[in-house]
Design a protein around this motif. Structure first.
Motif, mmCIF file in Angstrom:
data_model
loop_
_atom_site.group_PDB
_atom_site.id
_atom_site.type_symbol
_atom_site.label_atom_id
_atom_site.label_comp_id
_atom_site.label_asym_id
_atom_site.label_seq_id
_atom_site.Cartn_x
_atom_site.Cartn_y
_atom_site.Cartn_z
ATOM 1 N N HIS A 365 107.420 45.557 123.446
ATOM 2 C CA HIS A 365 108.695 46.153 123.040
ATOM 3 C C HIS A 365 109.719 45.071 122.672
ATOM 4 N N TRP A 366 109.506 43.840 123.156
ATOM 5 C CA TRP A 366 110.445 42.755 122.866
ATOM 6 C C TRP A 366 110.117 42.085 121.542
ATOM 7 N N LYS A 367 111.116 41.525 120.904
ATOM 8 C CA LYS A 367 110.907 40.706 119.717
ATOM 9 C C LYS A 367 110.585 39.277 120.148
ATOM 10 N N VAL A 368 110.158 38.450 119.196
ATOM 11 C CA VAL A 368 109.753 37.074 119.514
ATOM 12 C C VAL A 368 110.894 36.306 120.167
ATOM 13 N N SER A 369 112.097 36.459 119.648
ATOM 14 C CA SER A 369 113.242 35.721 120.184
ATOM 15 C C SER A 369 113.622 36.177 121.594
ATOM 16 N N GLU A 370 113.213 37.382 121.972
ATOM 17 C CA GLU A 370 113.575 37.933 123.274
ATOM 18 C C GLU A 370 112.532 37.643 124.357
ATOM 19 N N ALA A 371 111.297 37.329 123.947
ATOM 20 C CA ALA A 371 110.223 37.024 124.902
ATOM 21 C C ALA A 371 109.398 35.854 124.365
ATOM 22 N N PRO A 372 109.996 34.667 124.261
ATOM 23 C CA PRO A 372 109.312 33.547 123.612
ATOM 24 C C PRO A 372 108.020 33.121 124.295
ATOM 25 N N LEU A 373 107.987 33.088 125.647
ATOM 26 C CA LEU A 373 106.770 32.652 126.338
ATOM 27 C C LEU A 373 105.606 33.587 126.027
ATOM 28 N N PHE A 374 105.863 34.867 126.017
ATOM 29 C CA PHE A 374 104.829 35.867 125.749
ATOM 30 C C PHE A 374 104.194 35.644 124.383
ATOM 31 N N TYR A 375 105.021 35.460 123.369
ATOM 32 C CA TYR A 375 104.498 35.327 122.005
ATOM 33 C C TYR A 375 103.994 33.920 121.702
ATOM 34 N N VAL A 376 104.637 32.897 122.260
ATOM 35 C CA VAL A 376 104.145 31.532 122.055
ATOM 36 C C VAL A 376 102.776 31.371 122.710
ATOM 37 N N GLY A 377 102.619 31.933 123.913
ATOM 38 C CA GLY A 377 101.321 31.868 124.574
ATOM 39 C C GLY A 377 100.236 32.545 123.763
ATOM 40 N N TYR A 378 100.558 33.702 123.197
ATOM 41 C CA TYR A 378 99.593 34.414 122.355
ATOM 42 C C TYR A 378 99.252 33.597 121.110
ATOM 43 N N ALA A 379 100.272 33.018 120.482
ATOM 44 C CA ALA A 379 100.055 32.215 119.280
ATOM 45 C C ALA A 379 99.181 30.997 119.577
ATOM 46 N N LEU A 380 99.424 30.335 120.713
ATOM 47 C CA LEU A 380 98.631 29.162 121.074
ATOM 48 C C LEU A 380 97.169 29.543 121.303
ATOM 49 N N LEU A 381 96.940 30.644 122.007
ATOM 50 C CA LEU A 381 95.570 31.102 122.233
ATOM 51 C C LEU A 381 94.844 31.351 120.919
ATOM 52 N N ILE A 382 95.497 32.090 120.047
ATOM 53 C CA ILE A 382 94.893 32.405 118.749
ATOM 54 C C ILE A 382 94.678 31.135 117.934
ATOM 55 N N GLY A 383 95.672 30.250 117.933
ATOM 56 C CA GLY A 383 95.570 29.018 117.150
ATOM 57 C C GLY A 383 94.468 28.098 117.641
ATOM 58 N N ILE A 384 94.368 27.915 118.956
ATOM 59 C CA ILE A 384 93.331 27.035 119.510
ATOM 60 C C ILE A 384 91.943 27.609 119.241
ATOM 61 N N ALA A 385 91.786 28.919 119.461
ATOM 62 C CA ALA A 385 90.479 29.548 119.218
ATOM 63 C C ALA A 385 90.078 29.439 117.755
ATOM 64 N N ALA A 386 91.033 29.638 116.850
ATOM 65 C CA ALA A 386 90.735 29.519 115.420
ATOM 66 C C ALA A 386 90.336 28.087 115.069
ATOM 67 N N THR A 387 91.007 27.102 115.648
ATOM 68 C CA THR A 387 90.693 25.698 115.370
ATOM 69 C C THR A 387 89.292 25.336 115.860
ATOM 70 N N VAL A 388 88.956 25.763 117.086
ATOM 71 C CA VAL A 388 87.619 25.490 117.619
ATOM 72 C C VAL A 388 86.551 26.089 116.716
ATOM 73 N N THR A 389 86.801 27.281 116.218
ATOM 74 C CA THR A 389 85.842 27.930 115.326
ATOM 75 C C THR A 389 85.653 27.143 114.037
ATOM 76 N N LEU A 390 86.746 26.627 113.503
ATOM 77 C CA LEU A 390 86.673 25.895 112.239
ATOM 78 C C LEU A 390 85.937 24.564 112.373
ATOM 79 N N VAL A 391 86.063 23.903 113.533
ATOM 80 C CA VAL A 391 85.491 22.548 113.673
ATOM 81 C C VAL A 391 84.101 22.558 114.295
ATOM 82 N N SER A 392 83.634 23.685 114.847
ATOM 83 C CA SER A 392 82.316 23.718 115.496
ATOM 84 C C SER A 392 81.241 24.164 114.516
ATOM 85 N N ASP A 393 79.999 23.732 114.792
ATOM 86 C CA ASP A 393 78.894 24.119 113.914
ATOM 87 C C ASP A 393 78.228 25.392 114.427
ATOM 88 N N ASP A 394 77.257 25.882 113.676
ATOM 89 C CA ASP A 394 76.605 27.149 114.017
ATOM 90 C C ASP A 394 75.912 27.090 115.373
#
Length: 583
Positions: A365-394
């Motif tokens: 229900h909160w916007k990004v500016s109102e709950a920064p830890l919640f959304y930054v944590g989500y962004a970091l999780l998504i970003g790290i997982a995406a990076t690992v996928t891009l750099v790892s082999d099959d």
């Protein structure tokens, strides 16, 4: 009253201090109180109207529906699709019995977190920290963060493989999915997020034509409901069974659904509707699992790919080769859909718990500016997982996909133990605590999960163990569990009778101005009084509750379980490494 029309979601009042819980409750975030704002309508905070007609009840269910459906469909994520396809490709329908046995496990576990969320008003992680202390809270949340981070990697692997089937390169598919996932969550509207998830869930309809194109045989499918160990019970088969358990009943589900129930503002009055929502989700997840298993089982039967599972991408290509391009495309679409739902739900389970742990705002229900830890944590999780996928082999991606499901299955007993303890914590749930029957069923589930984990450990340590020896071990463990279960049931029944008598006394005293009537109530009268108390009960502020004291025996049991699970996790990793080396 019930609102038939969909009103705009006003969201929380940003002027309120989220740390200031409503008087007399444990709610940590002010966004967790107010109207129930669902994808398909709104129910007012003070709605006490009676749902007399079936039509009225159905409309109410459509508003409440969401947490149970999403958590179950999210369970059929990219790793789940790969695991069910592996079971079908390598063993046909002979492991379908594992899915049937998991239905009661799914309901019992998730129904308990429904009650915890609706009655307490706080997330699962918060309750563990407050009731068991920082030591056990850190262990539980630490397990969650580790397995969830790896799980989100498998979701992006699924996105890469699904879109790769249609010729979209990895460096385009993965970042595009990451941006989409964050944009949907960060909109500051619970209703918009839920509508997006419902749209993705609707895409699961492709599982029906996909399964029909595989030309399944009813007799062969039915035979899969008979428990059996194709090829003998060894560490390889046990690892796959544990993976099926881990992907179907994952620890992140407990944390997600309880927090999502809280975030949707569901209270005890609506628990029966949330239970119905859960059953709908279970039906969908089971249908999807059987459809995926049947598709790979019947298409690959008698071909050069039977018993040769590699990964989900190989399944899609194999289905195109042996079943046609339409079948391959439907499987890829289902894989993409599962990956997006799974990444969203697992990511939110983690950041909900992050907010619970640090007592920060954690609501859609909160916007990004109102709950920064919640959304930054989500962004970091998504970003790290995406990076690992891009750099790892099959090869690495295949190991992660297989290993994370088994790890989830091994860690599930620990998560379930804390769940059962919380659901027997009377200061938390009051009249909503587990009944004797619920404790017996939950105990059987925990013990079966422990036995399965023990069998995997034994088979990894001693690869020469025969099927007969392992089955004998299961039988001995079941007998030991039966004896322990009888003792626990007798104790729980005694405690339940005492609690019921105390509750009846309180209610009679309240009805008669403080004077307890000496006449005992009949069964129907006692049930009515208890139901009245249940509807009015909400957990008090956590700071007012005395933390339960562990007996030396219970503490020793928890420490033993934790120590064993650490060993079991190491052994899963060892077994995955052995499979990577071709052993």
């Amino acid at each position: 009253m019930y609102y038939d029309t969909v009103r705009p979601d006003p969201g929380p009042d940003p002027r309120k201090d989220q740390s200031a819980a409503p008087s007399g409750t444990a709610v940590l975030d002010s966004a967790h109180t107010g109207d129930i704002v669902g994808a398909l309508g709104t129910i007012g905070l003070h709605d006490t109207g009676r749902r007399g007609s079936w039509g009225h009840r159905l409309r109410t269910l459509l508003v409440i529906m969401g947490p149970g459906l999403i958590v179950m469909v999210g369970d059929n994520d990219a790793g789940g699709v790969a695991t069910y396809a592996q079971a079908g490709q390598n063993y046909g329908m002979k492991l379908m019995w594992t899915l049937a046995l998991l239905v009661p496990v799914l309901y019992v576990n998730q129904e308990m977190v429904v009650r915890l969320g609706a009655v307490s008003g706080v997330g699962h992680a918060r309750l563990i920290f407050e009731r068991f202390g920082k030591f056990w809270g850190a262990f539980s949340v630490g397990d969650l963060f580790l397995v969830n981070a790896l799980t989100i990697v498998t979701e992006f692997i699924g996105v890469s493989q699904a879109l790769g089937y249609f010729g979209i390169p990895n460096y385009v598919a993965v970042p595009l999915a990451a941006v989409l996932l964050f944009a949907v969550v960060a909109g500051g509207s619970f209703r918009r997020w839920e509508r997006f998830l419902f749209t993705l869930i609707a895409m699961n309809v492709v599982m029906f034509p996909m399964a029909l194109l595989a030309h399944p045989k009813l007799g062969t499918t039915a035979q899969g409901l008979i428990p059996q160990f194709p090829g003998g019970l060894d560490s390889t088969l046990l690892l796959l069974i544990v993976a099926i358990v881990g992907t179907t009943v994952a620890p992140w589900q407990l944390f997600f659904q309880q927090s999502n129930v809280v975030d949707k503002r569901i209270t005890p009055r609506w628990i029966r509707y949330e239970r119905a929502d859960l059953w709908i989700g279970i039906a969908v997840v089971m249908a999807g699992a059987v459809a995926i298993m049947a598709t790979s089982a019947f298409v690959f039967h008698g071909t050069d790919l039977a018993g040769q599972f590699s990964d989900a991408s190989g399944v899609a290509d194999g289905l195109r080769k042996h079943g046609g391009s339409t079948l391959g495309a439907l499987f890829a679409i289902l894989l993409l859909d599962a990956a997006l739902i799974g990444a969203n739900a697992v990511g939110l389970a983690t950041t909900y718990s992050l907010g619970d742990t640090f007592k920060k705002r954690h609501s859609l229900h909160w916007k990004v500016s109102e709950a920064p830890l919640f959304y930054v944590g989500y962004a970091l999780l998504i970003g790290i997982a995406a990076t690992v996928t891009l750099v790892s082999d099959d090869h690495v991606q295949g190991l992660i996909t297989q290993g994370v499901q088994a790890l989830a299955g091994v860690l599930l007993p620990s998560a379930t133990v804390f769940l059962v303890l919380l659901c027997n914590d009377r200061p938390v749930l009051g009249p909503w605590v587990n009944s004797v029957r619920q404790n017996v069923v939950a105990g059987v589930i925990v013990w079966c999960l422990v036995l399965l984990s023990l069998a995997l450990t034994a088979a990894t340590f001693f690869p020469d163990l025969t099927t007969t020896q392992l089955e004998t071990g299961f039988a001995a463990g079941a007998a030991l569990g039966l004896i322990g279960g009888i003792l626990v049931a007798l104790r729980s029944r005694q405690e339940s009778r005492i609690a019921a008598a105390e509750a009846a006394a309180r209610l009679r005293a309240a009805d008669r101005g403080g004077t307890v009537a000496p006449a005992p109530l009949d069964k129907a009268g006692l049930k009515a009084l208890l139901e009245t108390e249940r509807m009015a009960w909400r957990m008090p502020a956590l700071s007012t509750l005395t933390r339960p004291k562990f007996s030396p025996l219970r503490k020793a049991g928890l420490i033993t379980l934790r120590g064993y699970l650490v060993v079991a996790v190491v052994l899963v990793i060892v077994r995955i490494a052995q499979l990577a080396g071709g052993n």
